[in-house]
Design a protein around this motif. Sequence first.
Motif, short mmCIF file in Angstrom:
data_model
loop_
_atom_site.label_atom_id
_atom_site.label_comp_id
_atom_site.label_asym_id
_atom_site.label_seq_id
_atom_site.Cartn_x
_atom_site.Cartn_y
_atom_site.Cartn_z
N ARG A 5 -83.01 37.40 64.12
CA ARG A 5 -84.42 37.30 63.75
C ARG A 5 -85.29 37.38 65.00
O ARG A 5 -84.94 36.83 66.03
CB ARG A 5 -84.70 35.97 63.05
CG ARG A 5 -84.06 35.83 61.71
CD ARG A 5 -84.39 34.51 61.07
NE ARG A 5 -84.01 33.40 61.94
CZ ARG A 5 -84.64 32.23 61.97
NH1 ARG A 5 -85.66 32.00 61.21
NH2 ARG A 5 -84.25 31.27 62.78
N ASN A 6 -86.41 38.08 64.89
CA ASN A 6 -87.30 38.15 66.05
C ASN A 6 -88.68 37.58 65.75
O ASN A 6 -89.57 37.70 66.56
CB ASN A 6 -87.40 39.59 66.57
CG ASN A 6 -88.02 40.53 65.56
OD1 ASN A 6 -88.51 40.11 64.52
ND2 ASN A 6 -87.99 41.81 65.86
N ASP A 169 -91.22 38.69 77.40
CA ASP A 169 -90.00 38.70 76.59
C ASP A 169 -90.22 38.58 75.08
O ASP A 169 -89.31 38.27 74.33
CB ASP A 169 -89.06 37.60 77.07
CG ASP A 169 -89.66 36.21 77.01
OD1 ASP A 169 -90.75 36.05 76.40
OD2 ASP A 169 -89.06 35.29 77.56
N ASN A 170 -91.43 38.79 74.61
CA ASN A 170 -91.76 38.79 73.18
C ASN A 170 -91.68 37.42 72.49
O ASN A 170 -91.73 37.36 71.26
CB ASN A 170 -90.89 39.80 72.40
CG ASN A 170 -91.26 41.21 72.75
OD1 ASN A 170 -92.43 41.58 72.73
ND2 ASN A 170 -90.26 42.02 73.08
N VAL A 171 -91.56 36.35 73.26
CA VAL A 171 -91.50 35.03 72.63
C VAL A 171 -92.81 34.71 71.92
O VAL A 171 -92.80 34.20 70.79
CB VAL A 171 -91.14 33.94 73.68
CG1 VAL A 171 -91.40 32.54 73.14
CG2 VAL A 171 -89.68 34.08 74.09
N LEU A 172 -93.94 35.02 72.52
CA LEU A 172 -95.23 34.73 71.88
C LEU A 172 -95.44 35.56 70.62
O LEU A 172 -96.04 35.10 69.66
CB LEU A 172 -96.36 34.96 72.88
CG LEU A 172 -97.70 34.31 72.56
CD1 LEU A 172 -97.56 32.81 72.37
CD2 LEU A 172 -98.70 34.60 73.64
N HIS A 173 -94.90 36.75 70.60
CA HIS A 173 -94.99 37.63 69.42
C HIS A 173 -94.39 36.95 68.18
O HIS A 173 -94.83 37.19 67.06
CB HIS A 173 -94.27 38.96 69.72
CG HIS A 173 -93.91 39.76 68.51
ND1 HIS A 173 -94.83 40.51 67.82
CD2 HIS A 173 -92.73 39.92 67.87
CE1 HIS A 173 -94.22 41.10 66.81
NE2 HIS A 173 -92.96 40.75 66.82
N ARG A 174 -93.40 36.11 68.39
CA ARG A 174 -92.71 35.47 67.27
C ARG A 174 -93.62 34.48 66.52
O ARG A 174 -93.40 34.23 65.34
CB ARG A 174 -91.46 34.74 67.77
CG ARG A 174 -90.52 35.70 68.44
CD ARG A 174 -89.25 35.14 68.94
NE ARG A 174 -89.26 33.83 69.54
CZ ARG A 174 -88.20 33.27 70.08
NH1 ARG A 174 -87.03 33.93 70.11
NH2 ARG A 174 -88.25 32.09 70.61
N MET A 175 -94.63 33.92 67.21
CA MET A 175 -95.52 32.95 66.59
C MET A 175 -96.92 33.49 66.33
O MET A 175 -97.69 32.88 65.61
CB MET A 175 -95.64 31.70 67.46
CG MET A 175 -94.63 30.64 67.11
SD MET A 175 -94.74 30.22 65.37
CE MET A 175 -94.05 28.64 65.38
N LEU A 178 -100.03 39.03 65.40
CA LEU A 178 -100.99 40.04 65.84
C LEU A 178 -100.66 40.62 67.21
O LEU A 178 -101.17 41.66 67.57
CB LEU A 178 -102.40 39.46 65.84
CG LEU A 178 -102.91 38.96 64.49
CD1 LEU A 178 -104.27 38.29 64.64
CD2 LEU A 178 -102.98 40.08 63.48
N ILE A 179 -99.87 39.89 67.98
CA ILE A 179 -99.46 40.41 69.30
C ILE A 179 -98.35 41.42 69.10
O ILE A 179 -97.31 41.09 68.53
CB ILE A 179 -99.00 39.25 70.23
CG1 ILE A 179 -100.18 38.33 70.53
CG2 ILE A 179 -98.37 39.80 71.50
CD1 ILE A 179 -99.82 37.14 71.36
N PRO A 180 -98.56 42.64 69.57
CA PRO A 180 -97.52 43.67 69.36
C PRO A 180 -96.24 43.33 70.12
O PRO A 180 -96.28 42.75 71.20
CB PRO A 180 -98.15 44.97 69.89
CG PRO A 180 -99.46 44.60 70.48
CD PRO A 180 -99.72 43.15 70.26
N ARG A 181 -95.14 43.71 69.53
CA ARG A 181 -93.83 43.51 70.15
C ARG A 181 -93.66 44.52 71.27
O ARG A 181 -93.94 45.68 71.13
CB ARG A 181 -92.73 43.69 69.10
CG ARG A 181 -91.35 43.42 69.61
CD ARG A 181 -90.37 43.31 68.44
NE ARG A 181 -89.01 43.31 68.91
CZ ARG A 181 -88.43 42.28 69.52
NH1 ARG A 181 -89.10 41.19 69.71
NH2 ARG A 181 -87.19 42.35 69.92
#
Length: 183
Positions: A5-6, A169-175, A178-181
């Motif tokens: 899961r991402n 590292d896309n950690v913020l994208h998980r929460m 709206l932030i693109p991966r």
Amino acid sequence: MAEPRNRYSVVSLILHWVIAVAVLAQILLVTAHEATEGPLSREFINLHKSVGLTILVLTLARIGWRLANPAIALPATTPRWQRVFARTTHVLFYVALIVMPLTGWLASSAGGRAIVWFGLFDWPLLPMSGGREAARGFMAVHGLVVKGLYVLIGLHVIGALKHQFIDRDNVLHRMIPLIPRRP
């Protein structure tokens, strides 16, 4: 083999952000309470109590959801000490988000001060006594936990920004969907 899961579930996202907004509302309500007097000040503290008890219920729901739906693992490149630090911070968040409303509830109960949940119904007071002295003791703990929560919020925000702008590292994208991966 299933792909890891991402992104957190919709339920996790809703609980996280509703609790975050409620905590911000708590800060604003206490600030408004301290800046006013009389009935208006009392109304702000009544709302503060209602939001606090709502945070307690939502936090318990979030813990239940988290037990059934474990957190997404941090990226494999995250050093062990940062993983331990992140987990400790999250556990302390849960502790604070339970202890704060409980100590407020205990203080109201000890002082015999009614809690009317958003003007809709009387929230039951806990069966205890102790009067103003006990209420002051509970409020002292409440105040200490608030200070600890401010530290945790700061660490949480710094950690999120570090992941976004330094680790990338896309950690913020998980929460924050709206932030693109990043590729």
